[in-house]
Design a protein around this motif. Structure first.
Motif, PDB file in Angstrom:
ATOM      1  N   UNK A  58     -50.121 -92.143  38.147  1.00 31.20           N
ATOM      2  CA  UNK A  58     -49.402 -91.134  37.363  1.00 31.20           C
ATOM      3  C   UNK A  58     -49.589 -91.434  35.871  1.00 31.20           C
ATOM      4  N   UNK A  59     -49.522 -92.696  35.484  1.00 35.51           N
ATOM      5  CA  UNK A  59     -49.745 -93.077  34.078  1.00 35.51           C
ATOM      6  C   UNK A  59     -51.163 -92.702  33.646  1.00 35.51           C
ATOM      7  N   UNK A  60     -52.143 -92.937  34.516  1.00 36.71           N
ATOM      8  CA  UNK A  60     -53.533 -92.569  34.201  1.00 36.71           C
ATOM      9  C   UNK A  60     -53.671 -91.057  34.076  1.00 36.71           C
ATOM     10  N   UNK A  61     -52.990 -90.316  34.928  1.00 32.69           N
ATOM     11  CA  UNK A  61     -53.010 -88.860  34.858  1.00 32.69           C
ATOM     12  C   UNK A  61     -52.417 -88.391  33.531  1.00 32.69           C
ATOM     13  N   UNK A  62     -51.291 -88.983  33.136  1.00 34.93           N
ATOM     14  CA  UNK A  62     -50.673 -88.624  31.860  1.00 34.93           C
ATOM     15  C   UNK A  62     -51.627 -88.880  30.700  1.00 34.93           C
ATOM     16  N   UNK A  63     -52.308 -90.026  30.720  1.00 34.78           N
ATOM     17  CA  UNK A  63     -53.291 -90.319  29.665  1.00 34.78           C
ATOM     18  C   UNK A  63     -54.400 -89.273  29.674  1.00 34.78           C
ATOM     19  N   UNK A  64     -54.854 -88.921  30.857  1.00 36.49           N
ATOM     20  CA  UNK A  64     -55.971 -87.988  30.989  1.00 36.49           C
ATOM     21  C   UNK A  64     -55.667 -86.576  30.532  1.00 36.49           C
ATOM     22  N   UNK A  65     -54.412 -86.174  30.572  1.00 34.31           N
ATOM     23  CA  UNK A  65     -54.041 -84.821  30.155  1.00 34.31           C
ATOM     24  C   UNK A  65     -53.432 -84.805  28.756  1.00 34.31           C
ATOM     25  N   UNK A  66     -53.585 -85.899  28.032  1.00 29.97           N
ATOM     26  CA  UNK A  66     -53.131 -85.938  26.647  1.00 29.97           C
ATOM     27  C   UNK A  66     -51.675 -86.296  26.458  1.00 29.97           C
ATOM     28  N   UNK A  67     -51.013 -86.794  27.506  1.00 32.41           N
ATOM     29  CA  UNK A  67     -49.611 -87.203  27.396  1.00 32.41           C
ATOM     30  C   UNK A  67     -49.477 -88.713  27.556  1.00 32.41           C
ATOM     31  N   UNK A  68     -50.491 -89.441  27.079  1.00 31.37           N
ATOM     32  CA  UNK A  68     -50.533 -90.888  27.236  1.00 31.37           C
ATOM     33  C   UNK A  68     -49.386 -91.641  26.592  1.00 31.37           C
ATOM     34  N   UNK A  69     -48.723 -91.021  25.612  1.00 30.39           N
ATOM     35  CA  UNK A  69     -47.602 -91.730  24.982  1.00 30.39           C
ATOM     36  C   UNK A  69     -46.447 -91.945  25.958  1.00 30.39           C
ATOM     37  N   UNK A  70     -46.467 -91.243  27.105  1.00 34.02           N
ATOM     38  CA  UNK A  70     -45.433 -91.424  28.117  1.00 34.02           C
ATOM     39  C   UNK A  70     -45.872 -92.352  29.245  1.00 34.02           C
ATOM     40  N   UNK A  71     -47.108 -92.822  29.214  1.00 32.58           N
ATOM     41  CA  UNK A  71     -47.642 -93.647  30.305  1.00 32.58           C
ATOM     42  C   UNK A  71     -46.867 -94.957  30.452  1.00 32.58           C
ATOM     43  N   UNK A  72     -46.556 -95.599  29.361  1.00 31.10           N
ATOM     44  CA  UNK A  72     -45.827 -96.877  29.430  1.00 31.10           C
ATOM     45  C   UNK A  72     -44.439 -96.690  30.029  1.00 31.10           C
ATOM     46  N   UNK A  73     -43.757 -95.625  29.644  1.00 30.35           N
ATOM     47  CA  UNK A  73     -42.435 -95.332  30.219  1.00 30.35           C
ATOM     48  C   UNK A  73     -42.555 -95.068  31.715  1.00 30.35           C
ATOM     49  N   UNK A  74     -43.629 -94.406  32.105  1.00 31.13           N
ATOM     50  CA  UNK A  74     -43.869 -94.122  33.518  1.00 31.13           C
ATOM     51  C   UNK A  74     -44.013 -95.415  34.315  1.00 31.13           C
ATOM     52  N   UNK A  75     -44.645 -96.409  33.743  1.00 28.85           N
ATOM     53  CA  UNK A  75     -44.811 -97.697  34.415  1.00 28.85           C
ATOM     54  C   UNK A  75     -43.504 -98.483  34.444  1.00 28.85           C
ATOM     55  N   UNK A  76     -42.697 -98.360  33.389  1.00 28.72           N
ATOM     56  CA  UNK A  76     -41.424 -99.094  33.320  1.00 28.72           C
ATOM     57  C   UNK A  76     -40.423 -98.595  34.354  1.00 28.72           C
TER      58      UNK A  76
END
Length: 107
Positions: A58-76
């Protein structure tokens, strides 16, 4: 607890990740995500059910669609695909997706 997925759009624009601004219906499957990487490898990829994605995917998907700033929160949290299916806008805000249009685009 999570509600029924909210009333917003269930499409996310993929942009250049998988070929030029297509929209992806997250509830019917996700292409371009495998092994935690978005868009890697050649050849056709079979859609993965959103519910099967790990928090890293899901974090990789967020990065791929330009929402990477939320990837770290997704992992937390962690926010997995099956969790995303049940999220309301309020759940995503609590998970760290602060911008309302971004929350709505993920639902």
């Amino acid at each position: 607890g999570g509600g029924g997925g909210g009333g917003g759009s269930s499409h996310v624009a993929l942009g250049d990740v998988r070929g030029g601004g297509r929209a992806l219906d997250l509830r019917s499957g996700v292409t371009g995500v495998s092994g935690g990487l978005v868009g890697g490898g050649g050849g056709a990829q079979q859609p993965l059910p959103l519910a099967s994605l790990s928090e890293h995917q899901v974090a990789a998907l967020l990065r791929g669609i330009g929402l990477g700033k939320y990837a770290e929160a997704c992992l937390r949290v962690p926010l997995r695909g099956r969790d995303l299916l049940l999220c309301t806008p309020e759940d995503l805000e609590a998970a760290g997706v602060s911008f309302r249009p971004h929350r709505l685009s993920l639902l």
